[in-house]
Design a protein around this motif. Sequence first.
Motif, short mmCIF file in Angstrom:
data_model
loop_
_atom_site.label_atom_id
_atom_site.label_comp_id
_atom_site.label_asym_id
_atom_site.label_seq_id
_atom_site.Cartn_x
_atom_site.Cartn_y
_atom_site.Cartn_z
N ASN A 39 -7.25 0.65 -18.34
CA ASN A 39 -5.86 1.24 -17.67
C ASN A 39 -5.71 2.56 -17.73
O ASN A 39 -5.74 3.29 -18.69
CB ASN A 39 -4.93 0.43 -18.61
N ARG A 41 -2.96 5.43 -17.22
CA ARG A 41 -1.92 5.60 -17.06
C ARG A 41 -1.07 6.84 -16.93
O ARG A 41 -1.64 7.75 -17.95
CB ARG A 41 -0.99 4.67 -18.02
N HIS A 53 0.41 6.84 -9.80
CA HIS A 53 0.40 5.55 -10.03
C HIS A 53 -0.51 5.13 -11.16
O HIS A 53 -1.76 5.53 -11.32
CB HIS A 53 -0.21 4.97 -8.76
N GLU A 56 -5.65 0.12 -12.57
CA GLU A 56 -6.37 -0.87 -13.62
C GLU A 56 -7.74 -1.08 -13.01
O GLU A 56 -7.77 -1.61 -11.74
CB GLU A 56 -5.56 -2.06 -13.83
N THR A 72 -7.11 -1.85 -8.93
CA THR A 72 -5.70 -2.09 -8.43
C THR A 72 -5.07 -0.92 -8.75
O THR A 72 -4.74 -0.24 -9.81
CB THR A 72 -4.87 -3.47 -8.95
N ASP A 73 -4.18 -0.38 -7.76
CA ASP A 73 -3.28 0.76 -7.97
C ASP A 73 -1.79 0.08 -7.93
O ASP A 73 -1.64 -0.60 -6.79
CB ASP A 73 -3.64 1.64 -6.62
N PHE A 74 -1.06 0.40 -8.86
CA PHE A 74 0.48 -0.10 -8.88
C PHE A 74 1.29 0.73 -8.52
O PHE A 74 1.10 2.05 -8.86
CB PHE A 74 0.54 -0.61 -10.39
N LEU A 84 6.89 -2.59 -10.86
CA LEU A 84 5.63 -2.57 -10.41
C LEU A 84 4.93 -3.49 -9.57
O LEU A 84 4.82 -4.90 -9.90
CB LEU A 84 4.50 -2.11 -11.71
N VAL A 85 4.50 -3.11 -8.53
CA VAL A 85 3.80 -4.01 -7.54
C VAL A 85 2.32 -3.46 -7.29
O VAL A 85 2.21 -2.22 -7.33
CB VAL A 85 4.55 -4.36 -6.32
N LYS A 86 1.65 -4.37 -6.67
CA LYS A 86 0.32 -3.92 -6.14
C LYS A 86 0.37 -3.03 -5.04
O LYS A 86 0.95 -3.56 -4.03
CB LYS A 86 -0.62 -5.14 -6.05
N ASP A 87 -0.12 -1.91 -5.02
CA ASP A 87 0.08 -0.94 -3.85
C ASP A 87 -1.05 -1.04 -3.05
O ASP A 87 -1.25 -1.13 -1.83
CB ASP A 87 0.53 0.58 -4.29
N ASP A 89 -5.15 -2.83 -3.78
CA ASP A 89 -5.92 -3.76 -4.65
C ASP A 89 -7.31 -3.97 -3.89
O ASP A 89 -7.29 -4.62 -2.75
CB ASP A 89 -5.41 -5.19 -4.59
#
Length: 137
Positions: A39, A41, A53, A56, A72-74, A84-87, A89
């Motif tokens: 992760n 961050r 962003h 993960e 995955t970029d959130f 937070l949502v998947k921007d 993937d």
Amino acid sequence: MTLTINRNQLPLMPNRFYQVIEKELADVDPKDANAITLNFRDPDYSAEAGGFHPVEVRLEKQQELWRLVYVTDFAFRGHPFPGLVKDIDICFNSKQVYSLFSGWIGERECRALIDLFTQNFATYFDMGVYKVKVSLD
């Protein structure tokens, strides 16, 4: 212990991306693990202030190699209560890429998006904006 990542799963991923992952895993001993989650961050990222962003990365063991499962970029989205949502993937199992604004796109169509994402990700990593947490499963 050196981890060997299978780089042939989605050939569109540039070497610089793998270098970032391998650097973070250089001191990790996954001898009893079957999966690794990284992760990345930016501690200052928020819906109000913006920032870099969170990203993960998931790897799973496959014989002697580690294979990427997803990247995955959130991003914060939604109003009045952003979440937070998947921007973006990148799914290595299906060899497809999801973008919040265009949905699922195939391997051939996603080259420009992967190049832009991975170049930005590596640049932000080099700038030191991420705090990285490695979890072994």
